[in-house]
Design an enzyme around this catalytic site. Structure first.
Site, PDB file in Angstrom:
ATOM      1  N   LYS A  16      53.736  45.074  -0.013  1.00  0.00           N
ATOM      2  CA  LYS A  16      53.787  44.309  -1.276  1.00  0.00           C
ATOM      3  C   LYS A  16      53.248  45.136  -2.440  1.00  0.00           C
ATOM      4  CE  LYS A  16      51.100  41.011   0.303  1.00  0.00           C
ATOM      5  NZ  LYS A  16      50.813  41.551   1.644  1.00  0.00           N
ATOM      6  N   ARG A  90      48.787  32.103  -1.949  1.00  0.00           N
ATOM      7  CA  ARG A  90      48.935  32.268  -0.507  1.00  0.00           C
ATOM      8  C   ARG A  90      48.377  31.107   0.294  1.00  0.00           C
ATOM      9  NH1 ARG A  90      46.873  38.089  -0.477  1.00  0.00           N
ATOM     10  NH2 ARG A  90      46.071  38.215   1.606  1.00  0.00           N
ATOM     11  N   ARG A 129      45.885  53.502   6.087  1.00  0.00           N
ATOM     12  CA  ARG A 129      46.105  53.375   4.628  1.00  0.00           C
ATOM     13  C   ARG A 129      44.939  53.998   3.849  1.00  0.00           C
ATOM     14  NH1 ARG A 129      47.146  47.598   1.980  1.00  0.00           N
ATOM     15  NH2 ARG A 129      45.295  47.067   3.201  1.00  0.00           N
ATOM     16  N   ARG A 162      40.028  50.829   2.706  1.00  0.00           N
ATOM     17  CA  ARG A 162      39.585  49.446   2.483  1.00  0.00           C
ATOM     18  C   ARG A 162      38.746  48.952   3.655  1.00  0.00           C
ATOM     19  NH1 ARG A 162      44.650  45.965   0.243  1.00  0.00           N
ATOM     20  NH2 ARG A 162      43.672  44.459   1.663  1.00  0.00           N
ATOM     21  N   ARG A 173      43.696  39.132   9.809  1.00  0.00           N
ATOM     22  CA  ARG A 173      44.457  38.853   8.579  1.00  0.00           C
ATOM     23  C   ARG A 173      45.896  38.439   8.917  1.00  0.00           C
ATOM     24  NH1 ARG A 173      43.519  44.380   6.068  1.00  0.00           N
ATOM     25  NH2 ARG A 173      45.168  43.787   4.624  1.00  0.00           N
TER      26      ARG A 173
HETATM   27  P1  AP5 Z   1      50.695  48.131   1.044  1.00  0.00           P
HETATM   28  O1  AP5 Z   1      51.713  48.314  -0.015  1.00  0.00           O
HETATM   29  O2  AP5 Z   1      49.278  48.378   0.712  1.00  0.00           O
HETATM   30  O3  AP5 Z   1      50.870  46.693   1.744  1.00  0.00           O
HETATM   31  P2  AP5 Z   1      50.463  45.247   1.247  1.00  0.00           P
HETATM   32  O4  AP5 Z   1      51.541  44.313   1.681  1.00  0.00           O
HETATM   33  O5  AP5 Z   1      50.084  45.265  -0.193  1.00  0.00           O
HETATM   34  O6  AP5 Z   1      49.189  45.006   2.177  1.00  0.00           O
HETATM   35  P3  AP5 Z   1      47.760  44.382   1.828  1.00  0.00           P
HETATM   36  O7  AP5 Z   1      46.873  44.735   3.008  1.00  0.00           O
HETATM   37  O8  AP5 Z   1      47.305  44.802   0.479  1.00  0.00           O
HETATM   38  O9  AP5 Z   1      48.043  42.875   1.856  1.00  0.00           O
HETATM   39  P4  AP5 Z   1      47.047  41.727   1.968  1.00  0.00           P
HETATM   40  O10 AP5 Z   1      47.880  40.593   1.591  1.00  0.00           O
HETATM   41  O11 AP5 Z   1      46.353  41.660   3.279  1.00  0.00           O
HETATM   42  O12 AP5 Z   1      45.859  42.156   0.962  1.00  0.00           O
HETATM   43  P5  AP5 Z   1      45.447  41.702  -0.497  1.00  0.00           P
HETATM   44  O13 AP5 Z   1      44.924  42.882  -1.193  1.00  0.00           O
HETATM   45  O14 AP5 Z   1      46.491  40.879  -1.128  1.00  0.00           O
HETATM   46  O15 AP5 Z   1      51.132  49.084   2.284  1.00  0.00           O
HETATM   47  C1  AP5 Z   1      50.352  49.132   3.457  1.00  0.00           C
HETATM   48  C2  AP5 Z   1      50.413  50.557   4.056  1.00  0.00           C
HETATM   49  O16 AP5 Z   1      51.738  50.810   4.496  1.00  0.00           O
HETATM   50  C3  AP5 Z   1      50.070  51.681   3.057  1.00  0.00           C
HETATM   51  O17 AP5 Z   1      49.391  52.720   3.725  1.00  0.00           O
HETATM   52  C4  AP5 Z   1      51.455  52.155   2.580  1.00  0.00           C
HETATM   53  O18 AP5 Z   1      51.425  53.501   2.157  1.00  0.00           O
HETATM   54  C5  AP5 Z   1      52.293  51.955   3.846  1.00  0.00           C
HETATM   55  N1  AP5 Z   1      53.702  51.648   3.578  1.00  0.00           N
HETATM   56  C6  AP5 Z   1      54.213  50.839   2.599  1.00  0.00           C
HETATM   57  N2  AP5 Z   1      55.561  50.776   2.705  1.00  0.00           N
HETATM   58  C7  AP5 Z   1      55.890  51.540   3.781  1.00  0.00           C
HETATM   59  C8  AP5 Z   1      57.141  51.857   4.421  1.00  0.00           C
HETATM   60  N3  AP5 Z   1      58.306  51.370   3.967  1.00  0.00           N
HETATM   61  N4  AP5 Z   1      57.111  52.661   5.517  1.00  0.00           N
HETATM   62  C9  AP5 Z   1      55.915  53.150   5.990  1.00  0.00           C
HETATM   63  N5  AP5 Z   1      54.727  52.911   5.442  1.00  0.00           N
HETATM   64  C10 AP5 Z   1      54.710  52.094   4.347  1.00  0.00           C
HETATM   65  O19 AP5 Z   1      44.225  40.739  -0.157  1.00  0.00           O
HETATM   66  C11 AP5 Z   1      43.028  41.228   0.387  1.00  0.00           C
HETATM   67  C12 AP5 Z   1      42.050  40.097   0.593  1.00  0.00           C
HETATM   68  O20 AP5 Z   1      41.709  39.511  -0.680  1.00  0.00           O
HETATM   69  C13 AP5 Z   1      42.538  38.930   1.454  1.00  0.00           C
HETATM   70  O21 AP5 Z   1      42.362  39.161   2.830  1.00  0.00           O
HETATM   71  C14 AP5 Z   1      41.665  37.789   0.923  1.00  0.00           C
HETATM   72  O22 AP5 Z   1      40.358  37.863   1.456  1.00  0.00           O
HETATM   73  C15 AP5 Z   1      41.575  38.098  -0.566  1.00  0.00           C
HETATM   74  N6  AP5 Z   1      42.646  37.468  -1.363  1.00  0.00           N
HETATM   75  C16 AP5 Z   1      43.570  38.087  -2.156  1.00  0.00           C
HETATM   76  N7  AP5 Z   1      44.373  37.194  -2.734  1.00  0.00           N
HETATM   77  C17 AP5 Z   1      43.963  35.971  -2.308  1.00  0.00           C
HETATM   78  C18 AP5 Z   1      44.419  34.649  -2.537  1.00  0.00           C
HETATM   79  N8  AP5 Z   1      45.468  34.389  -3.342  1.00  0.00           N
HETATM   80  N9  AP5 Z   1      43.767  33.632  -1.918  1.00  0.00           N
HETATM   81  C19 AP5 Z   1      42.705  33.854  -1.118  1.00  0.00           C
HETATM   82  N10 AP5 Z   1      42.229  35.083  -0.860  1.00  0.00           N
HETATM   83  C20 AP5 Z   1      42.850  36.132  -1.442  1.00  0.00           C
HETATM   84 MG    MG Z   2      48.307  44.931  -1.293  1.00  0.00          MG
END
Ligand code: AP5
Ligand code: MG
Length: 216
Positions: A16, A90, A129, A162, A173
């Site tokens: 994402k 979410r 990552r 992270r 997660r």
């Molecule tokens: P990346 O692009 O970083 O993936 P992502 O989908 O953004 O993964 P996240 O871990 O950031 O998602 P998340 O939803 O768990 O975390 P968030 O920060 O939103 O890619 C991942 C890896 O894959 C990278 O190394 C990349 O290089 C690689 N990659 C990408 N595309 C590829 C491909 N095509 N092929 C190979 N490799 C590839 O949330 C974190 C925390 O914040 C949550 O757990 C929660 O505690 C809190 N939080 C955030 N938003 C909320 C909310 N709305 N409500 C409640 N809590 C929240």
């Molecule tokens: Mg992300």
């Protein structure tokens, strides 16, 4: 007309952040990531950051009332042009409240993009990552040249791991996504509709596909 109010959804590690950043750059949209906003609050030691940190470290969602406060603060940004929402809403209450807040401004999400990737691929991606502490660009050890694994190739900032990317936290997660975020997809299937994009394969090809579907 191309979609300009877009929500990107998918399991942790589906890409994402990677895709939202690339698409936002190419289509001149704002990339709004609640994960990035929360991580910034944690590193700045703000009240929000202090409240959110333990949940994030444990791989659990930050409670809705905290998240809704954060998103209300971003309403001006949402009013000001095109955007891609990454990581919000979410939970069902977040989705319902956001729809109401947007409606009160005469706005609505016009496309929901689901990026899907299989769980074992996700665990491999997240445990290797690295993210830039400054510009938030996302990398993977597999993409970085050997000996050059600590500096961001975009801005020179320091790359960090992270704290929620340990394998057991990643698995938690994924479970939280299935339990709490899957109902959000049903909410959008009944309203906006959900467009699915395959998330495995070449990153630039996935970006091109997303832009193609956004242009309709
Ligand atoms: P990346 O692009 O970083 O993936 P992502 O989908 O953004 O993964 P996240 O871990 O950031 O998602 P998340 O939803 O768990 O975390 P968030 O920060 O939103 O890619 C991942 C890896 O894959 C990278 O190394 C990349 O290089 C690689 N990659 C990408 N595309 C590829 C491909 N095509 N092929 C190979 N490799 C590839 O949330 C974190 C925390 O914040 C949550 O757990 C929660 O505690 C809190 N939080 C955030 N938003 C909320 C909310 N709305 N409500 C409640 N809590 C929240
Ligand atoms: Mg992300």
């Amino acid at each position: 007309m191309a979609a300009r109010h877009v929500k990107i959804i998918g399991p942790p590690g589906s890409g994402k952040g990677t895709q939202a950043m690339l698409v936002a750059e190419q289509l001149e949209l704002r990339h709004l990531s609640t994960g990035d906003l929360l991580r910034e609050a944690v590193s700045d030691g703000t009240e929000l950051g202090q409240k959110a940190e333990e949940y994030m470290k444990a791989g659990l969602l930050v409670p809705d009332e905290i998240m809704l406060g954060l998103i209300r603060e971003q309403l001006d940004v949402l009013e000001g042009g095109g955007w891609i929402l990454d990581g919000f809403p979410r939970t069902l209450p977040q989705a319902e409240t956001l729809a109401e807040l947007l409606e009160s401004k005469g706005l609505a999400i016009d496309m929901v993009l689901l990026i899907d990737v299989e769980s074992e691929e996700i665990v491999g991606r997240l445990t290797s990552r690295r993210v830039c502490g400054d510009c938030k660009a996302v990398f993977n050890l597999s993409m970085l040249a050997e000996g050059d694994e600590s500096a961001c190739e975009k801005c020179g900032g320091k790359l960090i791991t992270r704290p929620d990317d340990r394998e057991e936290t990643v698995r938690r997660r994924l479970k939280v996504y299935e339990e709490q975020t899957a109902p959000v997809l049903d909410f959008y299937r009944k309203s906006t509709g959900v467009t699915e994009v395959a998330g495995s394969g070449d990153i630039d090809e996935i970006t091109a596909e997303i832009i193609r579907v956004m242009r309709g």
